[in-house]
Scaffold this motif. Structure first.
Motif, PDB file in Angstrom:
ATOM      1  N   ASN A 182      56.644   6.937  46.793  1.00  0.00           N
ATOM      2  CA  ASN A 182      57.489   7.612  45.805  1.00  0.00           C
ATOM      3  C   ASN A 182      56.679   8.064  44.592  1.00  0.00           C
ATOM      4  O   ASN A 182      56.930   9.128  44.018  1.00  0.00           O
ATOM      5  CB  ASN A 182      58.651   6.721  45.376  1.00  0.00           C
ATOM      6  CG  ASN A 182      58.205   5.453  44.680  1.00  0.00           C
ATOM      7  OD1 ASN A 182      57.587   4.600  45.309  1.00  0.00           O
ATOM      8  ND2 ASN A 182      58.509   5.321  43.396  1.00  0.00           N
ATOM      9  N   GLN A 183      55.654   7.286  44.212  1.00  0.00           N
ATOM     10  CA  GLN A 183      54.793   7.712  43.111  1.00  0.00           C
ATOM     11  C   GLN A 183      53.983   8.941  43.506  1.00  0.00           C
ATOM     12  O   GLN A 183      53.820   9.874  42.707  1.00  0.00           O
ATOM     13  CB  GLN A 183      53.845   6.578  42.715  1.00  0.00           C
ATOM     14  CG  GLN A 183      54.518   5.413  42.018  1.00  0.00           C
ATOM     15  CD  GLN A 183      53.561   4.262  41.812  1.00  0.00           C
ATOM     16  OE1 GLN A 183      52.759   3.922  42.684  1.00  0.00           O
ATOM     17  NE2 GLN A 183      53.631   3.631  40.637  1.00  0.00           N
ATOM     18  N   ALA A 184      53.481   8.945  44.723  1.00  0.00           N
ATOM     19  CA  ALA A 184      52.716  10.099  45.198  1.00  0.00           C
ATOM     20  C   ALA A 184      53.595  11.341  45.240  1.00  0.00           C
ATOM     21  O   ALA A 184      53.163  12.436  44.845  1.00  0.00           O
ATOM     22  CB  ALA A 184      52.147   9.817  46.589  1.00  0.00           C
ATOM     23  N   SER A 199      56.389  11.962  43.482  1.00  0.00           N
ATOM     24  CA  SER A 199      56.773  12.423  42.145  1.00  0.00           C
ATOM     25  C   SER A 199      55.601  13.094  41.446  1.00  0.00           C
ATOM     26  O   SER A 199      55.771  14.119  40.764  1.00  0.00           O
ATOM     27  CB  SER A 199      57.299  11.255  41.306  1.00  0.00           C
ATOM     28  OG  SER A 199      56.300  10.253  41.114  1.00  0.00           O
ATOM     29  N   SER A 200      54.406  12.544  41.613  1.00  0.00           N
ATOM     30  CA  SER A 200      53.217  13.168  41.024  1.00  0.00           C
ATOM     31  C   SER A 200      53.008  14.563  41.583  1.00  0.00           C
ATOM     32  O   SER A 200      52.683  15.504  40.851  1.00  0.00           O
ATOM     33  CB  SER A 200      51.977  12.311  41.289  1.00  0.00           C
ATOM     34  OG  SER A 200      52.086  11.038  40.681  1.00  0.00           O
ATOM     35  N   LYS A 202      47.903   7.452  53.637  1.00  0.00           N
ATOM     36  CA  LYS A 202      48.072   5.993  53.595  1.00  0.00           C
ATOM     37  C   LYS A 202      47.633   5.375  54.914  1.00  0.00           C
ATOM     38  O   LYS A 202      47.015   4.305  54.937  1.00  0.00           O
ATOM     39  CB  LYS A 202      49.535   5.645  53.282  1.00  0.00           C
ATOM     40  CG  LYS A 202      49.769   4.160  53.047  1.00  0.00           C
ATOM     41  CD  LYS A 202      51.195   3.895  52.576  1.00  0.00           C
ATOM     42  CE  LYS A 202      51.382   4.242  51.134  1.00  0.00           C
ATOM     43  NZ  LYS A 202      50.669   3.322  50.208  1.00  0.00           N
ATOM     44  N   CYS A 241      44.535   6.234  45.153  1.00  0.00           N
ATOM     45  CA  CYS A 241      44.450   5.459  43.903  1.00  0.00           C
ATOM     46  C   CYS A 241      45.413   4.278  43.911  1.00  0.00           C
ATOM     47  O   CYS A 241      45.567   3.596  42.892  1.00  0.00           O
ATOM     48  CB  CYS A 241      44.733   6.358  42.707  1.00  0.00           C
ATOM     49  SG  CYS A 241      43.448   7.582  42.395  1.00  0.00           S
ATOM     50  N   ALA A 286      48.751   4.436  44.699  1.00  0.00           N
ATOM     51  CA  ALA A 286      50.147   4.763  44.401  1.00  0.00           C
ATOM     52  C   ALA A 286      51.025   4.591  45.635  1.00  0.00           C
ATOM     53  O   ALA A 286      50.580   4.767  46.772  1.00  0.00           O
ATOM     54  CB  ALA A 286      50.243   6.199  43.895  1.00  0.00           C
ATOM     55  N   SER A 287      52.277   4.265  45.404  1.00  0.00           N
ATOM     56  CA  SER A 287      53.252   4.154  46.487  1.00  0.00           C
ATOM     57  C   SER A 287      53.679   5.553  46.917  1.00  0.00           C
ATOM     58  O   SER A 287      53.352   6.555  46.271  1.00  0.00           O
ATOM     59  CB  SER A 287      54.472   3.372  46.009  1.00  0.00           C
ATOM     60  OG  SER A 287      55.107   4.063  44.938  1.00  0.00           O
ATOM     61  N   ALA A 312      46.785  10.537  44.942  1.00  0.00           N
ATOM     62  CA  ALA A 312      47.571   9.448  44.371  1.00  0.00           C
ATOM     63  C   ALA A 312      47.575   8.238  45.296  1.00  0.00           C
ATOM     64  O   ALA A 312      47.444   7.091  44.847  1.00  0.00           O
ATOM     65  CB  ALA A 312      48.994   9.913  44.097  1.00  0.00           C
ATOM     66  N   VAL A 313      47.711   8.498  46.596  1.00  0.00           N
ATOM     67  CA  VAL A 313      47.720   7.396  47.562  1.00  0.00           C
ATOM     68  C   VAL A 313      46.384   6.663  47.549  1.00  0.00           C
ATOM     69  O   VAL A 313      46.333   5.429  47.606  1.00  0.00           O
ATOM     70  CB  VAL A 313      48.046   7.922  48.969  1.00  0.00           C
ATOM     71  CG1 VAL A 313      47.758   6.862  50.025  1.00  0.00           C
ATOM     72  CG2 VAL A 313      49.514   8.347  49.053  1.00  0.00           C
TER      73      VAL A 313
END
Length: 257
Positions: free
Chosen positions: A88-90, A92-93, A233, A83, A85-86, A80-81
């Motif tokens: 918190n998005q990473a 939650s995913s 990140k 791609c 994503a922040s 996710a990172v």
């Protein structure tokens, strides 16, 4: 309903400007005096655990924080990172990957232990579980750690110490070990308890309902998820999938006849 204040009801928190009470305790009294494990217990159960109970809960939480980039939840966070994503998005995913197969064995093991405790029929309950859910018994065996998951013996030793000290009864610890013996005898080879089986023993001994075992695992694994997402990140990288670019999937040509 007589007022909008009745729309949500909670016994967890009460507050007004300048005041926050958690389970009837001022937040200022909790800050600096309550460990995170104690706070989790307080939030979920409404009381403060003994030092021994808190230490046993914390041991289970520490044990499950990470299991490497090959774990689906961790891999998801790192992907996710890359791609964009922040954090918190990473997170939650990744947490959303924790379901019945990856992340659910602890809850399932607690349920099985309770079934055995209620009926007293270990062999029957194990056979019944297989009939309902398939051949895998949650909390036992491990596809990677052979012959033994290094986390499980340490956790079970702590359970034994806690039982000797009167912190827990030790009944579920005994059930877990008898299940291990039964599975080993049936398979004709070692089928040792893994981390899910051991943490399930702890959660059951401490009186947590089975669904909370999964929730507590999510809390624990979130630490590893955050660490890996942050590391990725820092490392950079874009659009990194689960395998290096040189690897390709197996293409199955469709039957056009």
């Amino acid at each position: 309903m007589s007022d909008v204040a009745d729309w949500w009801r909670t016994s967890i928190i009460d507050m007004e400007p300048g005041r926050i009470d958690i389970r009837g305790r001022p937040i200022a009294d909790l800050i600096g005096n309550t460990s995170f494990a104690q706070m989790i217990w307080l939030m979920l159960r409404g009381d403060v655990p003994s030092d021994g109970q808190a230490q046993l809960l914390e041991a289970a939480l520490v044990a499950a924080v990470d299991h490497g980039p090959q774990a689906p939840s961790i891999a998801t966070a790192r992907m996710a990172v890359t791609c964009g994503a922040s954090l918190n998005q990473a997170m939650s995913s990744a947490v959303n990957m924790l379901d019945d197969v990856h992340g659910g064995a602890g809850e399932q093991a607690v349920e099985l232990y309770h079934r055995i405790a209620k009926s007293g029929d270990l062999e029957g309950e194990v056979a019944g579980w297989r009939k309902e859910h398939g051949k895998y018994i949650p909390g036992f065996g491990h596809r990677f750690h052979k012959p033994v998951d290094p986390r499980a013996p340490r956790l079970m030793a702590l359970v034994q110490d806690a039982a000797s000290g009167g912190v827990v009864e030790g009944h579920f610890g005994q059930i877990g070990m008898v299940v291990e013996t039964h599975l080993t005898e049936r398979a004709g080879k070692p089928v040792p308890m893994n981390i899910d089986g051991a943490t399930a023993v702890i959660f059951a001994e401490l009186g947590f309902d089975a669904p909370l075992a999964r929730g507590l695992f999510c809390l624990s694994r979130s630490v590893g998820i955050l660490a890996h997402a942050w590391e990725q990140k820092q490392q950079g990288g874009r659009n990194k999938g689960p395998t290096p670019p040189s690897y390709r999937w197996t293409y199955e040509k469709p039957n056009t006849r």
